[in-house]
Design a protein around this motif. Structure first.
Motif, short mmCIF file in Angstrom:
data_model
loop_
_atom_site.label_atom_id
_atom_site.label_comp_id
_atom_site.label_asym_id
_atom_site.label_seq_id
_atom_site.Cartn_x
_atom_site.Cartn_y
_atom_site.Cartn_z
N PHE A 47 0.62 -1.41 0.16
CA PHE A 47 -0.07 0.12 0.13
C PHE A 47 1.09 1.57 0.10
N ASN A 95 -3.94 1.63 -2.37
CA ASN A 95 -3.45 0.65 -3.45
C ASN A 95 -3.77 1.51 -4.36
N TYR A 116 -7.05 -8.15 0.14
CA TYR A 116 -5.46 -7.73 -0.17
C TYR A 116 -4.90 -8.62 -0.20
#
Length: 136
Positions: free
Chosen positions: A77, A91, A129
């Motif tokens: 990130f 992201n 994620y």
């Protein structure tokens, strides 16, 4: 220390999906009462994605910078400090979505799930994620 869980089941309030690595798709329903029942299941442990154990990712970062930075080595990130103690964390592929982190503990296993919700007029999609489990 946390390790990534590569295989899990995702339930979006209507349908169940077997996932390898990440999940990125439309929700089966855009109704909050339905998608708020979503969870990630690892073996028999169900990690609810909505509830008091869920935080916006920026709040988690301010409270747990070291842990977030360790977990972020796997997630990649981006972190931008907008003002003093005011961060944008995202992201690079989905910069404008809302990002969340949820915590759960089952049978001495601590889990963390990173996900985002997206949509043009209302919540329509979810991206997971990473699902992590603490290694003792």
């Amino acid at each position: 220390m946390f390790k990534e869980v590569k295989e899990y089941t995702f339930f979006d309030g209507v349908n169940q999906y077997n996932v390898t690595d990440n999940y990125d798709n439309w929700l089966s329903s855009c109704e909050f009462s339905v998608y708020s029942q979503s969870y990630v299941k690892i073996n028999v442990d169900e990690i609810n994605l909505f509830g008091p154990q869920t935080k916006k990712i920026e709040v988690f970062y301010i409270q747990n910078k070291e842990l977030f930075e360790d977990l972020n080595k796997k997630l990649n990130f981006l972190i931008e400090e907008k003002e003093v103690n005011c961060y944008a964390i995202y992201n690079s592929k989905k910069k404008y979505e809302d990002y969340y982190i949820t915590f759960s503990e089952f049978n001495n296993n601590n889990y963390i799930v990173f996900y985002s919700l997206g949509g043009s007029r209302f919540i329509e999609s979810i991206t997971i994620y990473g699902v992590m489990v603490q290694v003792l």
